[in-house]
Motif scaffolding. Structure first.
Motif, PDB file in Angstrom:
ATOM      1  N   THR A  70      47.139 -11.472 -68.022  1.00 60.73           N
ATOM      2  CA  THR A  70      47.507 -10.535 -67.869  1.00 60.73           C
ATOM      3  C   THR A  70      48.124  -9.851 -66.465  1.00 60.73           C
ATOM      4  N   LYS A  71      48.034 -10.519 -65.308  1.00 58.37           N
ATOM      5  CA  LYS A  71      48.862  -9.750 -64.017  1.00 58.37           C
ATOM      6  C   LYS A  71      50.304  -9.988 -64.955  1.00 58.37           C
ATOM      7  N   THR A 116      44.847   0.108 -69.249  1.00 58.71           N
ATOM      8  CA  THR A 116      45.310   0.548 -68.434  1.00 58.71           C
ATOM      9  C   THR A 116      44.069   0.646 -67.444  1.00 58.71           C
ATOM     10  N   HIS A 126      50.490  -7.300 -67.719  1.00 56.55           N
ATOM     11  CA  HIS A 126      49.939  -5.798 -67.378  1.00 56.55           C
ATOM     12  C   HIS A 126      49.646  -4.461 -68.680  1.00 56.55           C
ATOM     13  N   VAL A 174      46.756  -0.715 -59.273  1.00 54.37           N
ATOM     14  CA  VAL A 174      47.442  -0.462 -60.769  1.00 54.37           C
ATOM     15  C   VAL A 174      47.395   1.038 -60.523  1.00 54.37           C
ATOM     16  N   GLU A 223      44.847  -6.144 -58.389  1.00 57.79           N
ATOM     17  CA  GLU A 223      45.821  -5.991 -58.794  1.00 57.79           C
ATOM     18  C   GLU A 223      45.819  -4.223 -58.459  1.00 57.79           C
TER      19      GLU A 223
END
Length: 325
Positions: free
Chosen positions: A90-91, A97, A94, A56, A54
């Motif tokens: 989780t994807k 942090t 999100h 982020v 991902e």
């Protein structure tokens, strides 16, 4: 019947019965195991580990009131590994942090560890880059006027471009003290299309430049401005001359109008060729009691506009004297 009784009382009957009972017991024990194996296989498939990467946003925890931070990437890559269901959740949410903590660091250049908060303990992760470089400098802010710029070469030949106006006229600039001190001007550069022949408006991104025209890394608020470039047509005031047209009977026509001069709008090249504007008037159906309205820009194709746009033409007398007389 006697044979059946003899068979029932024989040892072969008991051997066959024992075999069938043993076979039944075997199937009774084995079938649930087979079901359990299938269920276990399904659970194993559902709990199989998967991986995903991902992008982020990197959060910066610092004293943003007094310091300005530069040098760090805006995003980092986070590689996740774990059960498929947990990874998918989780994807989608999100709910974690990725950050760097600079609270205990002073002014200068630093290399800091990128951390995470909120990831489930059943997930394995790796962050790339693991360390980032940052520069911490004292923060400064100033107000600057906005300068509007454009390339006048893109204005159509023969048209006049006026000064560009910009809104807002002033902006606030925030950044590292060393960068803010280098600002020479804040500019809004409009990109005019080629052969622009009318007023032009454009929303442009503002830039803070040093004395050599290089863009500086600061934050401008607001980030954009609206530029207006006034493009006008040159004009000239000239006298008019009324010319009879379609004079089929060769009469003398004395044409008059209350308007003696007009302002005409055209390219410079056209204006330079006109000192007196000849206006043809169709007199084929005009007598002493008639008047005719003439549109100025229809008298000459390269006149764009005029003020006034129309004039009223009258016949002064009803003379029938021929031109030959």
């Amino acid at each position: 019947m006697k044979k059946w009784r003899k068979f029932v009382n024989s040892k072969y009957f008991y051997l066959t019965l024992s075999f069938l009972i043993a076979l039944w017991i075997y199937w009774s024990v084995s079938l649930p195991s087979i079901g359990s194996t299938r269920s276990s296989t399904n659970n194993s498939t559902m709990n199989a580990n998967e991986t995903a990467t991902e992008q982020v946003k990197l959060q910066v925890n610092s004293d943003s009131e007094n310091y300005f931070i530069t040098g760090y990437p805006k995003q980092v890559k986070v590689k996740l590994e774990g059960p498929a269901a947990l990874l998918t959740a989780t994807k989608n949410t999100h709910n974690f942090t990725v950050y760097i903590d600079l609270h205990n660091l002073g002014v200068g250049h630093h290399r800091v560890l990128v951390r995470q908060n909120g990831l489930n303990h059943d997930l394995k992760y790796s962050i790339k880059p693991r360390y980032v470089d940052v520069d911490i400098e004292p923060k400064a802010q100033r107000v600057f006027p906005v300068q509007a710029e454009y390339d006048s070469k893109n204005v159509d030949s023969g048209y006049i471009a006026g000064d560009a106006s910009v809104s807002p006229q002033v902006v606030q600039v925030v950044g590292a003290r060393s960068e803010v001190q280098r600002i020479s001007q804040v500019v809004a550069r409009a990109t005019l299309p080629k052969n622009t022949s009318s007023n032009f408006h454009q929303e442009v991104l503002l830039q803070a430049l040093d004395v050599q025209g290089r863009t500086l890394s600061v934050v401008i608020n607001p980030q954009t401005a609206r530029v207006k470039v006034s493009v006008t047509v040159p004009s000239k005031k000239v006298a008019i001359k009324l010319i009879p047209k379609n004079n089929n009977y060769n009469k003398n026509y004395n044409l008059i109008s209350d308007v003696k001069t007009v302002r005409i709008y055209a390219r410079k090249k056209v204006l330079n060729q006109i000192n007196e504007l000849e206006i043809p008037v169709d007199v084929s159906k005009l007598d002493n009691k008639d008047s005719k309205v003439v549109t100025i820009n229809q008298t000459k194709f390269d006149i764009i506009d005029s003020s006034p746009r129309t004039i009223k033409v009258y016949l002064k007398s009803d003379s029938d004297q021929s031109v030959s007389d």
